[in-house]
Design a protein around this motif. Structure first.
Motif, mmCIF file in Angstrom:
data_model
loop_
_atom_site.group_PDB
_atom_site.id
_atom_site.type_symbol
_atom_site.label_atom_id
_atom_site.label_comp_id
_atom_site.label_asym_id
_atom_site.label_seq_id
_atom_site.Cartn_x
_atom_site.Cartn_y
_atom_site.Cartn_z
ATOM 1 N N UNK A 73 0.826 -1.208 0.000
ATOM 2 C CA UNK A 73 0.000 0.000 0.000
ATOM 3 C C UNK A 73 0.861 1.259 0.000
ATOM 4 N N UNK A 74 1.946 1.232 0.732
ATOM 5 C CA UNK A 74 2.860 2.380 0.760
ATOM 6 C C UNK A 74 3.401 2.648 -0.637
ATOM 7 N N UNK A 75 3.716 1.576 -1.376
ATOM 8 C CA UNK A 75 4.225 1.744 -2.737
ATOM 9 C C UNK A 75 3.137 2.247 -3.675
ATOM 10 N N UNK A 76 1.922 1.735 -3.507
ATOM 11 C CA UNK A 76 0.809 2.196 -4.350
ATOM 12 C C UNK A 76 0.525 3.684 -4.133
ATOM 13 N N UNK A 77 0.762 4.155 -2.925
ATOM 14 C CA UNK A 77 0.472 5.553 -2.598
ATOM 15 C C UNK A 77 1.496 6.538 -3.165
ATOM 16 N N UNK A 78 2.719 6.094 -3.361
ATOM 17 C CA UNK A 78 3.796 7.015 -3.724
ATOM 18 C C UNK A 78 3.484 7.874 -4.951
ATOM 19 N N UNK A 79 3.004 7.309 -6.068
ATOM 20 C CA UNK A 79 2.720 8.155 -7.232
ATOM 21 C C UNK A 79 1.601 9.163 -6.971
ATOM 22 N N UNK A 80 0.750 8.869 -5.979
ATOM 23 C CA UNK A 80 -0.374 9.766 -5.704
ATOM 24 C C UNK A 80 0.068 11.079 -5.068
ATOM 25 N N UNK A 81 1.319 11.146 -4.639
ATOM 26 C CA UNK A 81 1.847 12.419 -4.142
ATOM 27 C C UNK A 81 1.772 13.472 -5.245
ATOM 28 N N UNK A 82 1.966 13.014 -6.493
ATOM 29 C CA UNK A 82 1.861 13.918 -7.647
ATOM 30 C C UNK A 82 0.515 13.750 -8.359
ATOM 31 N N UNK A 83 -0.446 13.144 -7.653
ATOM 32 C CA UNK A 83 -1.792 12.900 -8.188
ATOM 33 C C UNK A 83 -1.760 12.052 -9.467
ATOM 34 N N UNK A 84 -0.845 11.101 -9.468
ATOM 35 C CA UNK A 84 -0.728 10.153 -10.568
ATOM 36 C C UNK A 84 -1.128 8.771 -10.085
ATOM 37 N N UNK A 85 -2.076 8.135 -10.759
ATOM 38 C CA UNK A 85 -2.501 6.778 -10.431
ATOM 39 C C UNK A 85 -1.805 5.820 -11.387
#
Length: 317
Positions: free
Chosen positions: A187-199
């Motif tokens: 989950x931590x890895x899945x969240x990382x791109x969302x810092x830049x609002x990228x899914x």
């Protein structure tokens, strides 16, 4: 209350399991490479509940005897992180050896040291199973081990701990899916791109992910400790697996609302970045939880929506 010895107790799952066990009144012994007999009173204020640390040396096949003598149950979680590093030949050997040799050590200790251990609850993984065949409704526990690296490692892992049954000790093996937790892991890895609002959808996004909320996993370990009818192998996965695209977009919506950009990360890019490990990232594995459900276990977070709602709200598990 009983004492539970946990190997791998300082990892993400072990840390949460320790918290939940102590809140239920269990004493816990965590076995590691630098253990001592430090005692910590549980935050619940139960003066009879302790967290202690013991030492083992897997290479030398030694363990603090007092820990084995005092344990009523053993939860075996130890093993080098599968996704922590790129899979070189040396890393693959470390992943396998850390599981197999630690299992061998526990068997040796239980044979040689007088003890009162009633049951051993051992972790395994759904890496036991290969990729989904056509129209797969979910791998059951009877499916044979796949012949790739993770399949053969899981088979050897489970075989290393199996001899405890010859000592009349109950053995439960939980083949764990992708664990969702804020404290580490997928989950931590899945969240990382969302810092830049990228899914970031991996590959074509169609590969099925058999996941489990960390609390459901930990309560499944506790359920295996407390229910003497449980014996053998159970899949530790939520009842409703989802594909990578669904998980990624559901997480994006909950974290970013409607302000995110879905992108597909091509399989060839993942192969360049991850090497052989990309096979697992892109593999579709639909695994059934029906056996543990039939045994009476009730999931708190059976759907990805409920799991992510809880994890995003809590932010700490």
């Amino acid at each position: 209350m009983a004492t539970v010895l946990i190997t791998g107790g300082t990892g993400t799952v072990g840390t949460r399991l320790t918290e939940l066990l102590m809140h239920k009144g269990y004493s816990v012994i965590i076995v590691g490479r630098g253990g001592n007999q430090k005692r910590v009173v549980d935050t619940t204020g139960n003066a009879n509940t302790y967290l202690r640390y013991a030492k083992w040396n897997i290479a030398a096949q030694t363990i603090d005897e007092w820990a084995i003598r005092e344990a009523d149950f053993i939860v075996h979680l130890a093993g080098a992180g599968v996704a922590d590093q790129r899979w070189s030949d040396a890393r693959k050997k470390e992943i396998a050896d850390s599981r197999i040799h630690s299992g061998n050590l526990l068997v040796k200790a239980l044979k040689e040291i007088p003890n009162q251990v009633k049951a051993v609850i051992s972790s395994s993984a759904i890496g036991w199973y290969g990729p989904d065949p056509l129209n797969n409704s979910g791998f059951s526990e009877e499916a044979p081990a796949f012949t790739d690296f993770l399949g053969t490692t899981c088979k050897a892992w489970e075989e290393s701990i199996a001899p405890v049954q010859e000592m009349d000790k109950r053995l439960v093996i939980l083949r764990t899916g992708i664990v969702l937790s804020n404290a580490g892991g997928a989950l931590v890895e899945f969240k990382k791109p969302l810092i830049t609002r990228t899914a970031a959808i991996l590959g074509n996004g169609k590969q099925m992910i058999s996941w489990i909320h960390i609390d459901d996993l930990c309560y499944q370990f506790i359920y295996a400790i407390e229910n003497t009818a449980l014996q053998g192998v159970y899949n530790a996965v939520a009842p409703f697996p989802v594909n990578n695209k669904t998980l990624t977009l559901t997480l994006a919506k909950k974290c970013c609302g409607s302000f995110y950009l879905p992108i597909y990360v091509p399989a060839f890019v993942l192969k360049i970045v991850l090497g052989e490990m990309s096979i697992e990232v892109l593999k579709s594995a639909t695994v059934s939880s029906q056996k543990i459900v039939n045994a009476g276990f009730v999931f708190q977070y059976p759907t990805i929506e409920k799991a992510l709602d809880n994890l995003i709200k809590s932010g700490t598990k």
